[in-house]
Design an enzyme around this catalytic site. Sequence first.
Site, PDB file in Angstrom:
ATOM      1  N   SER A 120       0.821  -1.195  -0.067  1.00 53.68           N
ATOM      2  CA  SER A 120       0.017  -0.016   0.052  1.00 53.68           C
ATOM      3  C   SER A 120       0.724   1.156  -0.157  1.00 53.68           C
ATOM      4  O   SER A 120       2.050   1.019  -0.038  1.00 53.68           O
ATOM      5  CB  SER A 120      -0.931  -0.006   1.102  1.00 53.68           C
ATOM      6  OG  SER A 120      -0.063   0.200   2.383  1.00 53.68           O
ATOM      7  N   LYS A 121       0.324   2.298   0.029  1.00 60.34           N
ATOM      8  CA  LYS A 121       0.933   3.625  -0.101  1.00 60.34           C
ATOM      9  C   LYS A 121       1.953   3.894   0.937  1.00 60.34           C
ATOM     10  O   LYS A 121       3.034   4.490   1.131  1.00 60.34           O
ATOM     11  CB  LYS A 121      -0.223   4.692   0.126  1.00 60.34           C
ATOM     12  CG  LYS A 121      -0.786   5.144  -1.336  1.00 60.34           C
ATOM     13  CD  LYS A 121      -0.924   6.568  -1.581  1.00 60.34           C
ATOM     14  CE  LYS A 121      -1.594   6.766  -2.790  1.00 60.34           C
ATOM     15  NZ  LYS A 121      -3.170   6.477  -2.742  1.00 60.34           N
TER      16      LYS A 121
END
Length: 490
Positions: A252-253
């Site tokens: 994820s980010k």
Amino acid sequence: MSVRVRFAPSPTGFLHVGGARTALYNHLHARRLGGVFILRIEDTDAARSTPESLAAIFDSLRWLGLTWDEGPEAGGAHGPYFQSQRGEHYQAHARTLIAANAAYPCYCTPEELEARREAQAARGEPPRYDGRCRGLDAAGRARLAAEGRTAALRFALPGPGETAWDDTVRGRVAFRNEVLDDFVLMRSDGLPTYNYACVVDDHAMEISEVIRGDDHISNTPRQILIYQALGWTPPTFAHVPMILGSDGSRLSKRHGATSVAAYRDLGFLPEALVNFLALLGWSFDGQRELFTLAELEQAFRLERVGSNPAVFNLEKLEWMNGQHLKRLSEEERVRRVDAFLAARGYDPAAHPPEWRALLVRAIGDRLKTLADAEGYGRFALREALEVDPEAWATLREKPEVGPRLAALGDRLAADPEYSLESLERLTRGLAAELQIKAGDLMSAARVALTGRRVAPGLFEVMALLGKERAAARLRDAAARWAEESPHAQV
Ligand code: GLU
């Protein structure tokens, strides 16, 4: 049967590296088997689908070299390839399902459904539709419609049993029908749900193998049941493992860049990203790691995709990028660097081609990403010199450095030849005259000219700066040393 596979993104954001890997596996599978790679846009969520996202997805796929044979802008006999334009297909098959008692209208409102879900949760039960509209007769339906309710369409789940398939990646996967419920096929606004639209389209587009992320595994039994209810043969399924970040949680980010475009902007080559993504879950023989897209198109085997999650290792991607950069001809490497620097706002026309080639040659194997060209080349690409304070501190603390740099500046300014050879000759000559090590003079000059301790070779640095700028920087450093160094004479 001919091989037809598809990548089916929703245009609600950038192309994520996970999506890119799914697209790549589909592309490779089709290419190796002489099949057809289809792009289908799942844009039924009008509120979240945007033209910018669509353009970004096209752009990223093309940048990676994953061209599609059928789909938007490519055409094909199975279109339209946007789900938002396929409403009549969903309507037509909905009528078939209703006629076969495999689907029924449901008049429950979102509020009623929510209240029932809460009650189920309070009793510790899993949330599932209680089936109350399934038994309605025509009069019951008419009564609810008269209340102004609009109906969704629900799938009438067959009785107990098992829905299973032989997954190309995971082997046999089975779900008890009891864990499912009468799920929605069409919402009350007339739009199809993902599972329903996916089946209608995969069938209409004659998809032979569905290759997608394993986050869709729990959708697959629902989709298979829809195929069965419509009397269609399901395609085969291959659910590829998810991609994890370095800490073992889903990528994820938090782990850094996740979009394909971000990696392009960080200076990665499409060749390297493709190679890297291919190996996230697949291996050739457990040994060989470097492949071009064309080589992958020959080597890839869906059967060799493992079911264990793959870890996104940025160092490995950087290493691979360096390898792919090395494999390019110098001309091509210069072209890529030019394009990258142009995108970063530098004017490629500001320097002649030989200069740009010298920059790339000077950086040499230090070039791991195209962004390194900016990092290592900044001293010459920009007029103003940025000086690393730590590098400057080492100069300041050294005795006699100022006058030596000034002398070197004078020699440069007076050199009529100003070539790599003459620059080396005059630098070494000056060190000999001063009876100091050439290396000491050179490392001081490197800081004076680039502002950094780590930089390309000194004579290339001098050549890239040109006579005036190089001489001026050496003299400026000498003047600053005279002002700041504790060893300077006052
Ligand atoms: N639109 C779905 C997604 O982006 C497609 C899933 C599928 O390939 O069936 O996840």
